[in-house]
Design an enzyme around this catalytic site. Structure first.
Site, PDB file in Angstrom:
ATOM      1  N   ARG A 124      11.229  -2.792  11.102  1.00 31.72           N
ATOM      2  CA  ARG A 124      10.147  -2.074  11.777  1.00 31.72           C
ATOM      3  C   ARG A 124       9.752  -2.893  13.005  1.00 31.72           C
ATOM      4  NH1 ARG A 124       5.080  -0.059   8.136  1.00 31.72           N
ATOM      5  NH2 ARG A 124       3.776  -1.226   9.618  1.00 31.72           N
ATOM      6  N   ARG A 164      -9.606   1.379   8.257  1.00 31.71           N
ATOM      7  CA  ARG A 164      -9.282   0.007   8.647  1.00 31.71           C
ATOM      8  C   ARG A 164     -10.415  -0.658   9.395  1.00 31.71           C
ATOM      9  NH1 ARG A 164      -3.345   0.685   8.678  1.00 31.71           N
ATOM     10  NH2 ARG A 164      -2.621  -1.367   9.225  1.00 31.71           N
ATOM     11  N   LYS A 176       0.833  -1.210   0.000  1.00 31.10           N
ATOM     12  CA  LYS A 176       0.000   0.000   0.000  1.00 31.10           C
ATOM     13  C   LYS A 176       0.868   1.260   0.000  1.00 31.10           C
ATOM     14  CE  LYS A 176      -2.013  -1.000   3.952  1.00 31.10           C
ATOM     15  NZ  LYS A 176      -1.353  -2.302   4.265  1.00 31.10           N
ATOM     16  N   ARG A 189      -0.990  -8.960  13.345  1.00 31.08           N
ATOM     17  CA  ARG A 189      -1.472  -7.948  12.390  1.00 31.08           C
ATOM     18  C   ARG A 189      -2.349  -8.591  11.326  1.00 31.08           C
ATOM     19  NH1 ARG A 189       3.981  -5.548  10.504  1.00 31.08           N
ATOM     20  NH2 ARG A 189       2.738  -4.275   9.081  1.00 31.08           N
TER      21      ARG A 189
HETATM   22  P1  AP5 Z   1       4.825  -1.649   1.848  1.00 34.87           P
HETATM   23  O1  AP5 Z   1       4.566  -0.783   0.682  1.00 34.87           O
HETATM   24  O2  AP5 Z   1       5.552  -1.061   3.009  1.00 34.87           O
HETATM   25  O3  AP5 Z   1       3.464  -2.373   2.322  1.00 34.87           O
HETATM   26  P2  AP5 Z   1       2.232  -1.844   3.162  1.00 34.87           P
HETATM   27  O4  AP5 Z   1       1.011  -2.435   2.582  1.00 34.87           O
HETATM   28  O5  AP5 Z   1       2.295  -0.362   3.305  1.00 34.87           O
HETATM   29  O6  AP5 Z   1       2.538  -2.581   4.531  1.00 34.87           O
HETATM   30  P3  AP5 Z   1       2.490  -2.032   6.013  1.00 34.87           P
HETATM   31  O7  AP5 Z   1       3.202  -3.054   6.835  1.00 34.87           O
HETATM   32  O8  AP5 Z   1       2.959  -0.617   6.118  1.00 34.87           O
HETATM   33  O9  AP5 Z   1       0.939  -2.073   6.280  1.00 34.87           O
HETATM   34  P4  AP5 Z   1       0.183  -2.006   7.582  1.00 34.87           P
HETATM   35  O10 AP5 Z   1      -1.189  -1.730   7.123  1.00 34.87           O
HETATM   36  O11 AP5 Z   1       0.322  -3.209   8.436  1.00 34.87           O
HETATM   37  O12 AP5 Z   1       0.931  -0.862   8.434  1.00 34.87           O
HETATM   38  P5  AP5 Z   1       0.634   0.679   8.725  1.00 34.87           P
HETATM   39  O13 AP5 Z   1       1.918   1.374   8.732  1.00 34.87           O
HETATM   40  O14 AP5 Z   1      -0.457   1.174   7.863  1.00 34.87           O
HETATM   41  O15 AP5 Z   1       5.601  -2.962   1.344  1.00 34.87           O
HETATM   42  C1  AP5 Z   1       6.042  -3.942   2.267  1.00 34.87           C
HETATM   43  C2  AP5 Z   1       7.423  -4.461   1.842  1.00 34.87           C
HETATM   44  O16 AP5 Z   1       7.290  -5.112   0.588  1.00 34.87           O
HETATM   45  C3  AP5 Z   1       8.452  -3.352   1.619  1.00 34.87           C
HETATM   46  O17 AP5 Z   1       9.722  -3.832   1.953  1.00 34.87           O
HETATM   47  C4  AP5 Z   1       8.358  -3.061   0.114  1.00 34.87           C
HETATM   48  O18 AP5 Z   1       9.547  -2.525  -0.395  1.00 34.87           O
HETATM   49  C5  AP5 Z   1       8.054  -4.455  -0.427  1.00 34.87           C
HETATM   50  N1  AP5 Z   1       7.220  -4.441  -1.624  1.00 34.87           N
HETATM   51  C6  AP5 Z   1       6.216  -3.565  -1.937  1.00 34.87           C
HETATM   52  N2  AP5 Z   1       5.644  -3.887  -3.102  1.00 34.87           N
HETATM   53  C7  AP5 Z   1       6.287  -5.013  -3.540  1.00 34.87           C
HETATM   54  C8  AP5 Z   1       6.143  -5.836  -4.700  1.00 34.87           C
HETATM   55  N3  AP5 Z   1       5.204  -5.570  -5.637  1.00 34.87           N
HETATM   56  N4  AP5 Z   1       6.954  -6.894  -4.827  1.00 34.87           N
HETATM   57  C9  AP5 Z   1       7.905  -7.185  -3.880  1.00 34.87           C
HETATM   58  N5  AP5 Z   1       8.101  -6.439  -2.771  1.00 34.87           N
HETATM   59  C10 AP5 Z   1       7.292  -5.358  -2.598  1.00 34.87           C
HETATM   60  O19 AP5 Z   1       0.063   0.617  10.215  1.00 34.87           O
HETATM   61  C11 AP5 Z   1       0.902   0.282  11.285  1.00 34.87           C
HETATM   62  C12 AP5 Z   1       0.114   0.324  12.587  1.00 34.87           C
HETATM   63  O20 AP5 Z   1      -0.384   1.648  12.829  1.00 34.87           O
HETATM   64  C13 AP5 Z   1      -1.145  -0.557  12.622  1.00 34.87           C
HETATM   65  O21 AP5 Z   1      -0.846  -1.893  12.973  1.00 34.87           O
HETATM   66  C14 AP5 Z   1      -1.969   0.148  13.705  1.00 34.87           C
HETATM   67  O22 AP5 Z   1      -1.482  -0.143  14.985  1.00 34.87           O
HETATM   68  C15 AP5 Z   1      -1.678   1.616  13.402  1.00 34.87           C
HETATM   69  N6  AP5 Z   1      -2.639   2.196  12.449  1.00 34.87           N
HETATM   70  C16 AP5 Z   1      -2.337   2.756  11.245  1.00 34.87           C
HETATM   71  N7  AP5 Z   1      -3.446   3.177  10.627  1.00 34.87           N
HETATM   72  C17 AP5 Z   1      -4.479   2.883  11.452  1.00 34.87           C
HETATM   73  C18 AP5 Z   1      -5.877   3.060  11.360  1.00 34.87           C
HETATM   74  N8  AP5 Z   1      -6.443   3.630  10.295  1.00 34.87           N
HETATM   75  N9  AP5 Z   1      -6.645   2.607  12.392  1.00 34.87           N
HETATM   76  C19 AP5 Z   1      -6.099   2.027  13.463  1.00 34.87           C
HETATM   77  N10 AP5 Z   1      -4.769   1.832  13.624  1.00 34.87           N
HETATM   78  C20 AP5 Z   1      -3.967   2.258  12.623  1.00 34.87           C
HETATM   79 MG    MG Z   2       2.688   0.965   4.868  1.00 42.78          MG
END
Ligand code: AP5
Ligand code: MG
Length: 226
Positions: free
Chosen positions: A159, A90, A15, A170
């Protein structure tokens, strides 16, 4: 008319990677709630520091806090031409709140894109992801791993919530709280799915094409009063 895109998908779906590309390409801000919280933790913001314990366990931060954060962000002038949301909504309550915010924002409808990736690939990506300790940038997934952050030269680290146990939690939380959001959106003509299990470039191309398609979907026909 603005371009308002929501990128949905499980942890590790790409994402953040795709939201950054699309936002850059379209000249609108990427709004990532996860990044905002992590930036807040680095800046010792009290709200973000309170959220940290939940984030580190892989749990969701409460809806009220998250909706308030996004509401404030959407009032900033740089969102006038639209935005790309990553990590929000979410929960169904967040999705309902976003509908109200977008209605009052008044610059065009939402386009919703679900990025699909099989679970074993998600686990692999999260285990190998490295981010910059200083600025939070995610390093490109290349072999050999880069020596330092491509943006600021800072140290690359795992991370905190990418440890194997937290990843399992997660994924569980995603299935329980965020999958219902897909059902909330599924019947809208602007709901699209892309295959996230391809190279980032191919995903970006598919994303660009579904966003283009969805942004020309005509609004629903309203019955004309007699
Ligand atoms: P990346 O692009 O970083 O993936 P992502 O979908 O953004 O994954 P996240 O782990 O950031 O998602 P998340 O939803 O768990 O975390 P968030 O930060 O939102 O890609 C992942 C890896 O793969 C990278 O190394 C990248 O380079 C690689 N990659 C990408 N595309 C690729 C491809 N096509 N092929 C191969 N490799 C690839 O949330 C974190 C925490 O914050 C949550 O757990 C929660 O506690 C809190 N939080 C955030 N938002 C909310 C909300 N709205 N409500 C409640 N809590 C929230
Ligand atoms: Mg992310």
């Amino acid at each position: 008319m603005g371009l308002n895109v929501v990128i949905l998908g499980p942890p590790g779906a790409g994402k953040g990677t795709q939201a950054a590309r699309l936002a850059r390409q379209r000249g609108v801000p990427k709004i990532s709630t996860g990044d905002m919280l992590r930036d807040g933790i680095r800046d010792r913001n009290p709200v973000a520091l309170e959220a940290k314990a939940l984030m580190d366990m892989g749990r969701l931060v409460d809806d009220r806090t998250m909706i308030a954060i996004v509401q404030e962000r959407l009032t900033r002038p740089d969102t006038a031409q639209g935005f790309v949301l990553d990590g929000f909504p979410r929960t169904v309550d967040q999705a309902e709140a976003l509908d109200s915010l977008v209605a009052s924002h008044g610059n065009g409808p939402l386009v919703i894109v679900d990025v699909k990736v099989p679970e074993d690939e998600l686990v692999r990506r999260l285990a190998t992801r490295r981010i910059c300790e200083s600025c939070g940038t995610t390093a490109e997934p290349v072999v050999p791993e880069p020596a330092g952050c491509p943006v600021c030269g800072g140290t690359l680290v795992q991370r905190i919530d990418d440890g194997a146990r937290v990843v399992i939690e997660r994924l569980r939380v995603y299935a329980e709280s965020t999958r219902p959001v897909l059902e909330y959106y599924r019947n809208r003509p602007v709901f699209q799915v892309v295959n996230g299990a391809q190279s980032p470039e191919c995903v970006a191309q598919e994303l660009e094409s579904v966003v283009e398609q969805a942004s020309v979907v005509p609004p629903p026909i309203r019955p004309v009063a007699e």
